[in-house]
Design an enzyme around this catalytic site. Structure first.
Site, short mmCIF file in Angstrom:
data_model
loop_
_atom_site.label_atom_id
_atom_site.label_comp_id
_atom_site.label_asym_id
_atom_site.label_seq_id
_atom_site.Cartn_x
_atom_site.Cartn_y
_atom_site.Cartn_z
N GLY A 1 2.76 1.20 0.60
CA GLY A 1 3.84 0.33 1.04
C GLY A 1 4.54 -0.46 -0.06
N THR A 2 4.27 -0.15 -1.33
CA THR A 2 4.91 -0.93 -2.41
C THR A 2 6.44 -0.87 -2.31
OG1 THR A 2 4.51 1.01 -3.78
CG2 THR A 2 3.11 -0.88 -4.20
N GLY A 3 6.97 0.33 -2.03
CA GLY A 3 8.43 0.47 -1.94
C GLY A 3 9.00 -0.34 -0.79
N CYS A 4 8.27 -0.38 0.33
CA CYS A 4 8.74 -1.14 1.50
C CYS A 4 8.75 -2.63 1.19
CB CYS A 4 7.83 -0.90 2.70
SG CYS A 4 7.67 0.82 3.15
N LYS B 1 13.08 2.84 -9.82
CA LYS B 1 11.74 2.26 -9.89
C LYS B 1 10.87 3.11 -10.83
CE LYS B 1 11.36 2.40 -5.44
NZ LYS B 1 11.04 2.24 -4.01
N THR C 1 -1.68 0.49 -3.20
CA THR C 1 -0.32 0.96 -3.48
C THR C 1 0.44 1.36 -2.21
OG1 THR C 1 -1.22 3.17 -3.78
CG2 THR C 1 -0.90 1.84 -5.78
N1 PLP Z 1 4.91 5.10 6.52
C1 PLP Z 1 6.09 4.55 6.73
C2 PLP Z 1 6.51 4.25 8.14
C3 PLP Z 1 6.92 4.26 5.66
O1 PLP Z 1 8.12 3.72 5.85
C4 PLP Z 1 6.50 4.56 4.34
C5 PLP Z 1 7.31 4.28 3.19
O2 PLP Z 1 8.41 3.86 3.26
C6 PLP Z 1 5.28 5.14 4.16
C7 PLP Z 1 4.49 5.40 5.27
C8 PLP Z 1 4.82 5.52 2.80
O3 PLP Z 1 3.63 4.98 2.50
P1 PLP Z 1 3.01 5.22 1.08
O4 PLP Z 1 3.38 4.01 0.28
O5 PLP Z 1 1.54 5.31 1.34
O6 PLP Z 1 3.59 6.45 0.53
#
Ligand code: PLP
Length: 271
Positions: free
Chosen positions: A215-218, A179, A213
């Site tokens: 949670g973008t990866g989730c 990414k 931004t």
């Molecule tokens: N909290 C949880 C439970 C997550 O799984 C993640 C990312 O996978 C985050 C926080 C990260 O959040 P941020 O996008 O603010 O780094």
């Protein structure tokens, strides 16, 4: 594509009570894209727009029971793995992948939240690599995660794509989505899919400058898992997910906060 059932995705991730990442956003994404979400919560976190305040890892017995209760009962079409917390959680997931012959598995290699809190114990990174990289279909690291995994200092330039993926293949990964959100390209956000044949497929959208931004990866990884659950190819699943993420960035929820944050320290959710 027509289905005889609703495409199902099991998300194995942390709970984000702020709602923009982890299990909560995964379930929103999976539902929005037409799938059905089952969950296994690896850890409870307490967080808000300023970051992760605390976390509590799910005790092994109940973590395992969440997985087996679903998997003994239901055919799951795809799996998304996010926050792993520690080595015990990873070992349970590896056993379950083998026992239930799980397929279409997307591992988002989450290590640290953007606010700096570890979401995986640093000593468990090796366990994640050893136990999960060979068992999942694709990993989706960002550039800081690639550097943490390889002990390198790449900046995400185009000529580094091949060598970054080579390093991750040597750690056991089957396919990688690198990414590019942290790259220095100010115009575009480009992610690169690299498969073992070193075929490189770029996915580009215009870079949006936004505070949404969190949670973008989730969002991206759970969208990919949902499209895989629908029977789409890896390339098409990523292309559709990238478009979904881009559109979500445009239509993000607008939350009313209690005070004005300094600079851009506040992370707002996408969905
Ligand atoms: N909290 C949880 C439970 C997550 O799984 C993640 C990312 O996978 C985050 C926080 C990260 O959040 P941020 O996008 O603010 O780094």
């Amino acid at each position: 594509m027509l289905f005889d059932h609703t495409p199902t995705v099991l998300t194995i991730a942390g709970s984000d009570n702020y709602g923009g990442a982890g299990i909560q956003v995964d379930a929103k994404v999976i539902h929005t894209l037409g799938g059905y979400a089952f969950t296994a919560i690896t850890a409870l976190t307490a967080q808000n727009s300023t970051g992760v305040k605390d976390s509590f890892v799910t005790p092994e017995q109940i973590f395992k029971a969440q997985l087996t209760s679903i998997l003994d009962d239901i055919e799951v079409d795809a799996v998304k793995i996010g926050m792993l917390a520690n080595a015990e959680i990873i070992t349970i997931i590896a056993e379950v992948i083998d026992k239930y012959k799980l397929k279409n598995i997307v591992l988002d290699t989450v290590l640290v939240s953007s606010s700096g809190k570890a979401l995986l114990e640093p000593s468990a990174i090796r366990t994640m690599v050893k136990e999960l990289f060979p068992r999942v279909d694709i990993i989706t690291p960002n550039i800081p995660e690639v550097n943490a995994l390889l002990g390198t200092e790449y900046t995400g330039k185009n000529d580094e794509i091949e060598v970054m993926s080579k390093g991750l293949f040597e750690l056991g990964a089957k396919a990688v989505l690198l990414k590019g959100g942290h790259s220095s390209d100010n115009q575009n956000a480009t992610d690169h899919l690299v498969e073992k044949s070193f075929k490189i497929v770029p996915f580009t959208t215009t870079r949006l400058h936004t505070t949404h931004t969190h949670g973008t990866g989730c969002v991206l990884s759970s969208a990919i898992a949902t499209h895989l659950a629908k029977g789409e190819s890896l390339v098409k699943s990523i292309a559709l997910s990238k478009t979904f993420l881009y559109k979500s960035l445009h239509t993000a929820s607008t939350i009313k906060f209690k005070y004005i944050a300094k600079n851009d320290s506040r992370k707002e959710p996408l969905l």
